[in-house]
Scaffold this motif. Structure first.
Motif, mmCIF file in Angstrom:
data_model
loop_
_atom_site.group_PDB
_atom_site.id
_atom_site.type_symbol
_atom_site.label_atom_id
_atom_site.label_comp_id
_atom_site.label_asym_id
_atom_site.label_seq_id
_atom_site.Cartn_x
_atom_site.Cartn_y
_atom_site.Cartn_z
ATOM 1 N N LEU A 167 38.332 103.855 111.323
ATOM 2 C CA LEU A 167 39.199 104.969 110.952
ATOM 3 C C LEU A 167 40.108 105.376 112.108
ATOM 4 O O LEU A 167 41.317 105.584 111.930
ATOM 5 N N ILE A 173 45.594 107.744 110.569
ATOM 6 C CA ILE A 173 44.457 108.618 110.845
ATOM 7 C C ILE A 173 44.325 108.868 112.346
ATOM 8 O O ILE A 173 44.082 110.001 112.789
ATOM 9 N N ALA A 183 37.653 112.377 112.167
ATOM 10 C CA ALA A 183 38.122 111.377 111.205
ATOM 11 C C ALA A 183 37.364 111.518 109.886
ATOM 12 O O ALA A 183 37.955 111.417 108.797
ATOM 13 N N LEU A 186 38.677 114.506 107.935
ATOM 14 C CA LEU A 186 39.985 114.238 107.332
ATOM 15 C C LEU A 186 39.840 113.448 106.035
ATOM 16 O O LEU A 186 40.489 113.753 105.024
ATOM 17 N N VAL A 187 38.983 112.442 106.033
ATOM 18 C CA VAL A 187 38.735 111.668 104.813
ATOM 19 C C VAL A 187 38.155 112.564 103.717
ATOM 20 O O VAL A 187 38.543 112.478 102.547
#
Length: 437
Positions: A167, A173, A183, A186-187
């Protein structure tokens, strides 16, 4: 099932998936920031606090607007909480306070969840007739628990070294975030966006409720009246007591399993999170089996709640992976088998006496209040440095004893009021509201 019901299930699955993955990712972020151990249960506590504080207001909100739109708005708020969670550095928060911002951001997600729940469960009672509520709830609870499995697995995978490296090496990203936990969060925000998209597609049910009160003081006093209505009802009080205990125990067990995996089994966070998924898989099986139980026989599953407490007592005795997984599967299955009929009966009784939104708000208030109590007790036991296996024995004993008390309470109510079973499956809603005017 109507097409709109499948959209509700999809939205709930994505939203619950993100909720559970976010909890794992937030713990990882706190560990990256070298925060104290007690912040993990404190995050769970702050999440539940939103349900309690907003309980008097979210029911009126859910019944004032189309519930699909309410669900969309609350998922958007969860996205905002995710964005706030990894903005600790960009907004200039001092390092010693950054972990507290993470906890506060998780509380924002809790506010979204608190407002989402009455709309989610309320729209089920609007879409399905009473005789379909157990089956509908079986699907909702089964998908919710299945999303808990995937959510805990997803959270563990996203913070693992392999996935997080992939990621962070991604150009888009990597330009936005800088650590594995960031990360992952964020996903997860994008998963909340998927849930919001499903919310937008939910058709309106065209169920209309009387104009809702807007005065905050009157909302609180009126809500307290709703709480009293359900607790005084001979069917409502049993189901409310059982589901209140279940959700408090479930939230505490989630924290216990993570700590048990770390101290008893020697697992890291990503692997310990998988243990929660194993227990959730058992709950899926129990929920599916419970879907065959008629609403009228919902009270017959109460002994399974006591069995869950007894099964938990065996956790300190197991070490081998196969025995660990088997025990967690049995724990989850017994929990799912008894909570789905109880949840359906409580929703049905609350819908008949009050309304879809207000009855779910009352349910959430009691359940989350118990989560606050049980998580606070767990945090206190950790602070007292009790071994996790001692905490497990205390926890399992309390659950089993309380369930035996509720079983006796239910039998006494049925002996004194034989007509109670005839009230299960009645049509209509708001009868207690009508009688109060």
């Amino acid at each position: 099932m109507k097409r709109g019901f499948y959209l509700v299930m999809a939205a709930q699955a994505f939203s619950s998936l993100a909720d559970n993955a976010l909890f794992i990712a937030a713990i990882a972020l706190i560990q990256e920031l070298h925060g104290p151990d007690w912040l993990a249960p404190m995050m769970k506590w702050s999440f539940a606090l939103a349900y309690v504080v907003l309980a008097a207001f979210v029911g009126a909100l859910a019944d004032s607007f189309p519930k699909g739109r309410v669900m969309f708005s609350t998922n958007a708020l969860k996205v905002a909480g995710c964005l706030l969670m990894f903005s600790y550095a960009s907004i200039g928060v001092a390092p010693e306070y950054q972990t507290y911002l993470v906890c506060a951001a998780y509380a924002v997600v809790g506010i979204g969840a608190a407002a989402y729940s009455p709309a989610k469960y309320g729209i089920v009672t609007e879409m399905l007739p009473p005789h379909m509520l157990v089956k509908g709830n079986s699907w909702i609870e089964g998908l919710t628990v299945f999303s808990i499995i995937l959510g805990t697995v997803l959270g563990g995978l996203l913070i693992s070294s392999t996935v997080s490296s992939a990621l962070l090496n991604h150009s888009f990203i990597g330009s936005l975030v800088h650590t594995p936990a960031e990360a992952a969060i964020l996903v997860i925000a994008f998963v909340y966006l998927l849930a919001a998209l499903c919310n937008l597609l939910i058709p309106r049910t065209h169920v209309r409720y009387p104009p809702q009160q807007k005065n905050p003081i009157r909302l609180v006093t009126t809500f307290w009246g709703y709480v009293c209505v359900l607790w005084k009802d001979k069917l409502g009080q049993i189901t409310l007591a059982v589901t209140t205990l279940f959700w408090g125990a479930g939230a505490t067990l989630q924290l216990i399993v993570i700590e048990w995996g770390r101290s008893h089994l020697g697992y890291q966070l990503d692997k310990a999170s998988m243990l929660m998924g194993v227990a959730a898989l058992g709950t899926v099986v129990g929920s599916i089996l419970a879907g065959r139980i008629p609403l009228r026989r919902a009270l017959s599953v109460l002994p399974m709640g006591a069995a869950m407490g007894l099964i938990v007592l065996m956790m300190p005795l197991v070490y081998q992976p196969w025995s660990v997984y088997l025990l967690l599967l049995l724990t989850g299955a017994s929990a799912g088998f008894f909570v789905v009929p109880m949840n359906a009966l409580l929703q049905h009784r609350g819908h008949v006496l009050l309304s879809a939104g207000h009855s779910i708000a009352v349910q959430n208030f009691n359940e989350q209040l118990n989560i606050l109590l049980m998580v606070a007790m767990y945090t206190l036991l950790l602070w007292l440095q009790l071994p996790i296996n001692v905490i497990i024995v205390i926890f399992g004993t309390v659950v089993a004893v309380l369930m035996l008390v509720f079983i006796r309470w239910s039998k006494r109510n049925l002996r004194a009021n034989p007509e109670l079973l005839d009230q299960i499956g009645q049509e209509g809603h708001g009868r207690a509201l009508d009688s109060s005017h």
